[in-house]
Design an enzyme around this catalytic site. Structure first.
Site, PDB file in Angstrom:
ATOM      1  CD  GLU A  74      -0.478  14.869  -3.425  1.00 21.98           C
ATOM      2  OE1 GLU A  74      -0.947  15.762  -2.719  1.00 21.98           O
ATOM      3  OE2 GLU A  74      -0.102  13.772  -2.957  1.00 21.98           O
ATOM      4  CG  HIS A  77      -4.663  11.504  -1.495  1.00 17.21           C
ATOM      5  ND1 HIS A  77      -5.486  10.693  -0.751  1.00 17.21           N
ATOM      6  CD2 HIS A  77      -4.056  12.330  -0.598  1.00 17.21           C
ATOM      7  CE1 HIS A  77      -5.387  11.001   0.531  1.00 17.21           C
ATOM      8  NE2 HIS A  77      -4.539  11.998   0.644  1.00 17.21           N
ATOM      9  CG  HIS A 317       0.808  -2.832   7.977  1.00 18.36           C
ATOM     10  ND1 HIS A 317       0.380  -3.765   8.896  1.00 18.36           N
ATOM     11  CD2 HIS A 317       1.699  -2.040   8.647  1.00 18.36           C
ATOM     12  CE1 HIS A 317       0.972  -3.550  10.066  1.00 18.36           C
ATOM     13  NE2 HIS A 317       1.766  -2.509   9.933  1.00 18.36           N
TER      14      HIS A 317
END
Length: 357
Positions: A74, A77, A317
């Site tokens: 986290e 990020h 993806h």
């Protein structure tokens, strides 16, 4: 000076791709609440890792035991996203200094800065509202939008495609390109809703879903955007039939996009070969790029189901969806924003006149 702005935009675009990838990784390893507060982590600027720091952190947040690995996912990020915000601020300052130069975008950098500021707020709400699906999906869309707009800014600052593509016979292609962009944004939204509601494996088989062509589904619950704020949504709150409805809709959207983009490719090939020249060649190349990105993305989506959502493929993806979106941004930019060299445009116009004659 304008060249410096181009390099700043290019670096920011590459950094935005990392933000999107790290954000997907953080979500997929269930680390969205790895730090229960914002912008720090258990009151620290980094993740508490010593025994004393962990004891202090858990005394402040007794309902959220420290998981160091998830906390670092986290916080990394947040660090990367914060760096991107500073870089975008530099781009805005550079754009302001060069605002009188021909071809220097100014409103677009301001828009990107406003969007990334809003993204920071969504990042905070993701934590404070405990992964509320509406906010998580909006946060994902904001990341994709930031990535796309930075790419568009890079294209504009590159100096490419300054001459306009003739309206005829490309007007119909322009409308198809815009509609394709809208469809892909809608599919990205469905993908974000699928992920934020933990519905990626609601249909674990192919080509059917749970061994049926039409399994039991609850679309009303699955797409209820009025879900209550408050519960911890880690792991999801929806019933199985609601998650199946979300997953099924995402599959249906993928099929629709494949059909539509294939038809658009056939039309683009017909028009581009009629026109010929540099413009026709560029249309074919960009359309080929779109179809390659689409093929890769579909393959990644199928792989997620076949191998039960492996982390590397699931992250790929997410990035594949972003790259498909960028390929359509480039395609739209060319059709609306410009051609190649003026000589190529003139040659294509002559070819068109000969065809019409």
């Amino acid at each position: 000076m304008k060249k410096k702005g181009f390099y700043l935009a290019l670096i920011a675009t590459l950094l935005a791709s990392i933000v999107v990838g790290v954000g997907a990784y953080t979500r997929l390893v269930h680390a969205g609440l790895g730090c229960p507060d914002w912008p720090g982590c258990y009151g620290f600027l980094t993740v508490p890792d010593t025994q004393q720091e962990i004891a202090h952190a858990e005394s402040l947040f007794p309902e959220a035991p420290v998981e160091v690995d998830k906390g670092w996912a986290e916080m990394i990020h947040r660090y990367v996203a914060g760096t991107l915000m500073l870089l975008v601020l530099m781009i805005v300052i550079q754009a302001f200094r060069n605002r009188r130069e021909p071809g220097q975008p100014f409103k677009l950098p301001i828009l990107i800065l406003a969007l990334i500021t809003l993204q920071a707020a969504f990042g905070m709400w993701t934590v404070t509202l405990k992964l509320w699906p509406q906010v998580v999906t909006a946060h994902l869309l904001g990341g994709f939008a930031t990535f796309s707009l930075l790419f568009l800014l890079t294209l504009r600052l590159s100096g490419a495609h300054r001459e306009k593509v003739p309206e005829k016979p490309f007007l119909f292609l322009r409308w198809l390109a815009v509609f394709s962009l809208v469809l892909v944004v809608g599919q990205v939204s469905l993908g974000g809703w699928t992920s934020s509601n933990y519905a990626a494996l609601a249909c674990p088989d192919l080509p059917m879903c749970q061994g049926q062509w039409l399994p039991p589904m609850n679309f009303a619950e699955g797409f209820d955007v009025g879900q209550d704020i408050g519960p911890n949504y880690l792991g999801g709150q929806l019933h199985a039939e609601a998650r199946t409805a979300i997953h099924f809709a995402h599959r249906a959207g993928a099929i629709l996009i494949v059909i539509f983009l294939t038809l658009q490719m056939l039309i683009a090939l017909k028009v581009s070969f009629r026109v010929g020249g540099s413009i026709g060649s560029t249309v074919r190349k960009l359309m080929l790029l779109v179809m390659v990105m689409l093929t890769v993305q579909v393959g990644l989506g199928l792989s997620n189901i076949i191998w039960s959502l492996p982390l590397s493929i699931a992250v790929a993806h997410n990035l594949g969806g972003a790259l498909l979106l960028l390929s359509l941004v480039a395609y739209n930019y060319f059709l609306f924003g410009g051609a190649l060299k003026k000589s190529g445009l003139n040659n294509s116009l002559q070819d068109l006149q000969e065809i019409e004659g």
